[in-house]
Structures are given as C-alpha cells and as structure tokens.
Design an enzyme around this catalytic site. Structure first.
Site, PDB file in Angstrom:
ATOM      1  N   ASP A  63      -8.292  -5.437  -6.208  1.00 39.15           N
ATOM      2  CA  ASP A  63      -7.954  -4.336  -5.309  1.00 39.15           C
ATOM      3  C   ASP A  63      -8.305  -3.013  -5.982  1.00 39.15           C
ATOM      4  O   ASP A  63      -7.824  -2.736  -7.094  1.00 39.15           O
ATOM      5  CB  ASP A  63      -6.452  -4.388  -5.005  1.00 39.15           C
ATOM      6  CG  ASP A  63      -5.979  -3.225  -4.162  1.00 39.15           C
ATOM      7  OD1 ASP A  63      -6.827  -2.526  -3.550  1.00 39.15           O
ATOM      8  OD2 ASP A  63      -4.757  -3.017  -4.096  1.00 39.15           O
ATOM      9  N   SER A  65       0.851  -1.183   0.000  1.00 39.33           N
ATOM     10  CA  SER A  65       0.000   0.000   0.000  1.00 39.33           C
ATOM     11  C   SER A  65       0.901   1.252   0.000  1.00 39.33           C
ATOM     12  O   SER A  65       1.813   1.352  -0.814  1.00 39.33           O
ATOM     13  CB  SER A  65      -0.934  -0.056   1.215  1.00 39.33           C
ATOM     14  OG  SER A  65      -2.068   0.726   1.024  1.00 39.33           O
ATOM     15  N   HIS A  92      -5.769  -6.491  -1.989  1.00 38.77           N
ATOM     16  CA  HIS A  92      -4.757  -5.543  -1.526  1.00 38.77           C
ATOM     17  C   HIS A  92      -3.604  -6.261  -0.818  1.00 38.77           C
ATOM     18  O   HIS A  92      -3.803  -6.919   0.192  1.00 38.77           O
ATOM     19  CB  HIS A  92      -5.427  -4.541  -0.582  1.00 38.77           C
ATOM     20  CG  HIS A  92      -4.706  -3.237  -0.444  1.00 38.77           C
ATOM     21  ND1 HIS A  92      -4.321  -2.484  -1.524  1.00 38.77           N
ATOM     22  CD2 HIS A  92      -4.305  -2.538   0.659  1.00 38.77           C
ATOM     23  CE1 HIS A  92      -3.736  -1.380  -1.106  1.00 38.77           C
ATOM     24  NE2 HIS A  92      -3.701  -1.398   0.216  1.00 38.77           N
TER      25      HIS A  92
END
Length: 498
Positions: free
Chosen positions: A433, A180, A458
C-alpha cells in the site's frame, strides 16, 4: 481523495464507478445489511456563538442482528454486562460505500455478539449542515470552515454517547474500526476520547504522513517498487512512457494518434489529462493490489499489478507498440468487463460524494506524496509546499495549516509520546500500500500493536473474507480478533471489580 491536483494526497478517485465488494444490490439488501437512522448533531462543538448551536441531521447505519444487547436488569451492587458496540468512523464519502466494503465487521459481529454502527462524516453523503443544502454548505470557506477532522471526531463521540444512553447500554464497550482516513479518525478518536471507546483498529491509517515525518517520495517509491518487483520490463516501459506521450502530443496529428491508441472519447484529450488518467490507474491499482478479485475502487482481478505487467510484457498482444502496452495495462483498471467503447478524460462525476476532500486537503490534511526521485516510474519531481499553498488559496481563498494535525494529534516521536499514555490501538499496514510509508509499522507498547503484512494492500484486512484468501491474511484477521477479545475481556473484568 481527489486526483484533481497533483499536490493533493489521494484516496479514491471521484471519477471511477465502483460496486460493493460482495456485489450487493443496495436496493435489495439494505434491510439485511443495516437500517438507516439520523442524529441531530450540533454544527460547532468548539465555540458558544449563537450560530454554533445550529444543527444538522447526521446519518448513521445500524445492524443489531447479532447484538447480545443488555444482559439483566442489574442493581446498585451488581454491574450489568452489555454486549459490545462496534463503530466505524466514516471516511470522506457516502457511508453506504464504506459499510458495504467493510465485511470484517459483519463477519466478526456474531462472534462478539456486537452491535454494528457506521457513522457518516459531516459534509459527506446525506450528513450535510445548513439544512442539507449542498449548494449552501459547499458555497464558500465560511460554510466549509465547519468541515474538519476535529469537528468530525466530536460528532462521533457525541453520537456514540447519546446512542448508548438511548439503548440503556452505557456499560457496553465500544471498539472503533476505520480504514484509510477513517482509520486515522479511529486512532485519533481513541487518543482524544478514551472514555468513549476502549480500543481502535486503525487499518492503513497514514497518521505520520505529515510535515517532514514521512518522506514525500515514499508514496510513489512504494508504487514503483510494486511494479518493478513484478517485472523490470514493465517498470521500464512505464517509466519511459511519459516522455513518449508528450513527444507524440506535440507532433502534428499526435493527439489524434493518442486518442485512437487509448480509445479516448472525442470530447476532450490532452497530454496532461491522458497522463493523469494513466497515473490514476497505476496508483489505485497499487492501493488495491489484493490477493483476490475486488470491486472497491474498480472491478479488478486478483493481483492486478501482475495483470497490468502481464499486458505490458506480452509481445504477442502488443508487439513493440508502447501505447498498445499501456492501453492493455489501463484496461485492467478501467475496463475489466471489456465493454467500454471509449474513455472520457473530462469526466468529473462524483458518484460516491468524495468531492469535499479537496477542502480538507487544502486546510489541515496536508500530506506530501508527490515527490519522485530518479528511480521512480513517474517523471522526476520535487514536492513543493508553496505550489500547494498557491493552488489552495486560488481555489478557496485560504492558507493551509500544514502543522495543525501534528499539533492536535501528535506524530513526531510517536513511540516515545504514545508509550507514555495511550493504549489499545491496532495499526494494520500492508507494505504494498503506498500509504504504508506514513503508517505505524512497529509496536509502540504491549497494547499499541503494529500488524504489518509484506504482501498486504490498502486496508485489505477489513474486506470481506474469501475462501481464496492467503494464509497470511487469515492470520492477520485472527490476530486482530484475538487482540480485540483481550480488550473486551479486560473491560468486563475491570467493570466487575470497580
């Protein structure tokens, strides 16, 4: 990221209690997972004003259980071969949370005989400048001005270099890991400080989600496609629910009906807060639509979107009651244990210390994600930068710099640019994602590799493995290990022949 404003890009919500992936007890397992250390870090790496030399204690976690250490003593004519150091570039929150949910590093450490280091991002967790006093550090734009991605990268580079010297491991190759925002930092650190790390695994890193490189409709389009591919009826129920909620709220007794339908606590309810609560559940379920049970953002079953749509589509449970259907879906995310008595829409607790992302999302991390076209399962809307700028100015008294990230790190024509000078980066993205729309989805060169998983969510590759992992996920991790092996082998070869 926060969900306090619709203009802000979102990572984990601050109002959701979470547990580590492996359900590890922090108090009883810290000693097994890591040791906590602190590094005296400089406040400002980029100026020489007297106040820039202030310092703060930056926390990092270390695990040397499997480290091969320094091999031999060496001479002037003989290079020392050191075991590698794997470094996680910390995200916007307490570093323990990310450490406990990054099982891939722990599981691969024995194979590589690697030292594991997890560095906390400045202004988060216990890495707070200004004497560790959050009230001072978070008080205004003058103090918060030292919270930026560039300062964080300089922190990481400085700490890594110092740590290697202290360990007499200056020749140990460093490989970066991050997911991320942490994945963005890993990639950027490799690009900006290539002498510090030989490569980076940047998982679910939306480094292209800036300016007009990625459509502001991409984020919600992917969420919509995830739900619609599971069930057309599920998609239609959610799509039509927003107007139904608003129409009900404006009727006499409507808010009370909504409160009872969704078991909302009696302290507060409004149509907008209820919609935000539902939106949060859909977004984070899409982000964590993993093939096995998880506990990252909230305890969830395997394939939670499937379970949400199952609740919406099951007429035996909810009949034609739209609110009962939505409540059943929300329960998948918020109430997997079934123990919740009511849901507090006014809960602004921040158990993982994510709050200061609002500053970053208002200064440099301007990532347009709020657009919704006619096909979206959310109400149709356009992204308006001016609305975001007005909001940020009212919150902090500053103007966002929407072009700074692409100026500092690039992004436009990324294949042409990175092909000229960059190397040794893995960009993993799962197409389920929502952030994958801003990710690198095609190989840039023979050493800048895009690994794309159609069914991935993710940073699913960084999670602890499970005996129930599908073959495609096992293959992704094997590919990543093989690529990192090649980086390290090439490093040792170059070291021996230099």
């Amino acid at each position: 990221m926060l969900r306090s404003n619709t203009f802000m890009a979102r990572f984990p919500s601050s109002s959701i209690a979470v547990e580590p992936e492996q359900q590890l007890s922090v108090s009883s397992t810290n000693k097994q997972l890591y040791r906590t250390k602190y590094f005296t870090q400089i406040l400002d790496h980029f100026s020489y004003n007297p106040h820039s030399y202030q310092t703060f204690q930056q926390r990092y976690l270390i695990n040397d259980t499997f480290w091969g250490g320094v091999h031999g003593h060496g001479t002037e004519n003989k290079k020392i071969k050191n075991a590698p150091i794997f470094v996680y570039t910390g995200n916007e929150g307490h570093i323990e949370w990310f450490t406990q949910n990054t099982g891939f590093m722990f599981e691969t450490a024995p194979h590589f005989k690697a030292l594991l280091v997890f560095i906390e991002h400045r202004f988060y967790g216990k890495s707070i400048p200004f004497g560790g006093d959050k009230e001072i550090a978070y008080s205004n734009a003058t103090t918060l001005g030292y919270l930026s991605s560039t300062q964080a990268l300089a922190d990481y580079a400085t700490l890594i270099i110092d740590l290697k010297k202290n360990l007499s491991a200056v020749d140990s190759p460093v490989v970066l890991f991050g997911g991320s925002y942490g994945g963005m930092l890993a990639a950027w650190l490799r690009l900006k400080y290539p002498h510090v790390a030989i490569g980076a695994l940047a998982s679910s890193a939306p480094i292209l989600n800036f300016e007009n490189i990625t459509s502001p409709y991409s984020f919600n389009n992917i969420i919509t496609q995830n739900f619609r591919s599971e069930s057309e009826n599920c998609y239609k129920v959610i799509k039509g629910s927003w107007q139904h909620i608003e129409d009900t709220a404006y009727k006499s007794g409507g808010l009370e009906l909504l409160r009872k339908s969704f078991k909302i606590c009696k302290n507060y309810i409004s149509a907008s807060s209820l919609e935000s609560w539902l939106y949060t559940a859909y977004v984070y379920t899409a982000m964590t639509d993993y093939p096995t049970p998880s506990n990252f953002l909230s305890p969830l079953p395997a394939y939670p979107i499937k379970q949400m749509c199952k609740a919406i589509d099951d007429r035996k449970v909810s009949g034609n009651d739209i609110f009962a259907k939505l409540y059943g879906a929300a329960n998948v995310y918020y109430n997997s244990s079934g123990s919740a008595t009511c849901f507090d829409l006014n809960d602004d607790s921040d158990p993982h210390g994510l709050g200061e992302w609002s500053w970053q999302a208002c200064t440099e991390m301007i990532m347009p994600t709020s657009g919704n076209n006619k096909e979206s399962m959310f109400p149709e809307s356009e992204y308006d930068y001016n609305d975001q700028a007005t909001y940020c100015k009212s919150l902090f008294g500053i103007e966002p710099r929407p072009n700074w990230i692409t100026t500092e790190f690039g992004g436009h024509d990324i294949k042409r640019v990175l092909k000229r000078f960059a190397s040794n980066i893995i960009f993993f993205n799962g197409l389920r994602d929502p952030w994958s729309g801003g990710g690198v989805l095609k190989n840039i060169s023979s050493s800048i590799i895009a690994i794309v998983a159609e069914e991935g969510a993710h940073h699913v590759d960084l999670r602890y493995s499970s005996g129930e992992d599908p073959k495609w996920l096992q293959d992704v991790r094997k590919s990543e290990v093989k690529i990192i092996e090649n980086w390290i082998s090439q490093y040792y070869y170059d070291l021996a022949h230099s």
